[in-house]
Design a protein around this motif. Sequence first.
Motif: not given
Length: 617
Positions: A488-505
């Motif tokens: 609804e808002v847009g994937r590029d317009s929603v934010y949150q606290l916390g690190d998104a570690d793409e390498e951590d499965h």
Amino acid sequence: MHSEALVIAIIGVLGIGAQWLAWRTNWPAIVLMLAAGFLAGPILGFLNPEETFGNLLEPMISIGVALILFEGGLSLDLRELRHSGDAVWRLATIGVAVGWALGSAAGFYVAGIVWPVAILFGGILVVTGPTVVLPLLRQSNIQTRPASILKWEAIVNDPTGALCAVIAYEYFRKVAEAPGASLLEVVPPLLIAAVIAGVIGYAAAAAIAYLFPRGAVPEYLKVPVLFSVVIGVFVLSNKIEHEAGLVAVTVMGIALANMDMSSLRSIHPFKENIAVLLVSGIFILLSSSLQFDELQYFNWRFGAFLLVLLFFVRPVTVLVSLLGSSTPWNERLFIAWIAPRGIVLVAISGLFALRLNEIGYTDGNLLIGLSFAVVVATIVAHGFTVDIVARWLKIKGTNRPGLLVVGSTPWGVALGKQMHDLDTPVMVVDSSWQRLAAARREGLPYYHGEILNEATEHNLDLNPYQVLVAVTENEAYNALVCSEFAHEVGRDSVYQLGDADEEDHRALPPSLRGRALFEAGFGVAEVHQRQQDKWEFRRTKLTDEFSIEDAREKLPDGAQMLLLLREGGIMRFFTHAARPEPRAGDIVISYSPPEPGDREAAAAKRAAKRASPAQPA
């Protein structure tokens, strides 16, 4: 061009391309789609849907219109009527009668078409159509009540206009077969057929509402089953009476929307995508099918008819319908101006043009060209003036992008306060009244309720808020909120606290969470500790002489840039994955530790508090 696959591809490229161009330029999407279809069809001649699809063209368009009406019905929650119900019912009853009468009179006295054709066309003209109204409202930031009235009127009046046309046609067909036939021989059977169609639509909705939650249909088949049922209901109802299927699918959509089915939430993004594809495709099909010989009948009387329709028929219809209602006058005037016509008008006009010829009314040939002229005139007139009229009548929402803060935490409230001071619309949402006390003390707008509750959609207008930041103390909940509102808002317009570690499965994948705030991706615990240490937000204005590098040098050690605020209120966040390009005039919002003197004073205050003896109970 005879390659069906190539024609379908061209239609898709033109339709979606026009939608994208509308998004980039802020022009009305419908105008660009009509222009693209007209250019590809009558002007350049490389697109001819009638030649390509033949007899399949009409059923393709009819089923597409049915699916659009069903999707529109799914967006109509009866709880909205507490704000606009009185106006909607007036427009769907008094408005239909007045609009039909005035439209018929204008067709006969101004356009010069014979009475039977004028009466039939006047019935079709009562439609406004969700295919044009909904995209118009999506692009324009209109206040909730007038937008709701226009949306409901468009979806309710679409099948009503079709039914009016059927009544007129069946009456004149009866008269042609048996002169002297009365309305009593025609109208009651048609109304009974419409009621039966509505019952069929409601029964189908009730069956879906019963079977889906009980696991009778697997999750991956719910969308195919639902759309297959819609098409089946449409075709079955049309067997009872022509165009009764439009009534059935509209009732089915509205009924399902008000049965509180949790399993329908998962199909909302899909149905919206389908609606965009269908609207784009059908507009390209119709506009590219228009032939120049259908415009040969145009003369000054048709131009006068369009002016009368725009400046007399619609305004008088709305003002008479809403006379004595609770709708404010500025909203009445806005609704009286906005009435773009779309797919249903053209599709039904084309259908009845052929049938009128069969029973001896040669003016039926005029309906196709005239209906396209009405569509183009109303879309251009209303599409390009909706923002101007809304601002003039003071019913336009704020144009400045807003910030929705989910979680009344100390950090969230501090961010909201900072942005509020910079004239950014801010809303703090939390389900705890106690936690909202901090937002209330700062004078921030707030909403007390669960953001994930469907009731919130009807009590909180999300249109002004183009950025969502989830900052509660639960990172998993923040991710859930971002995932729920991304479409609804847009994937590029929603934010949150916390690190998104793409390498951590073991971590949540980026597709299920919002973008991590700050380049360092501070988490909830880190931010909470920094709040305890008296970190604060600071803002710096960039100029041609003072660049982003200068701003970084001025920051204390450990400080992090959070976002850029641009002229017009556009927000660009610094995240672990994106770094916006700063430019002169931007305001940089950073999150910084206190100055050394402030830090020492805070440490001494905490030490003194720990050293003080406990107070007696």
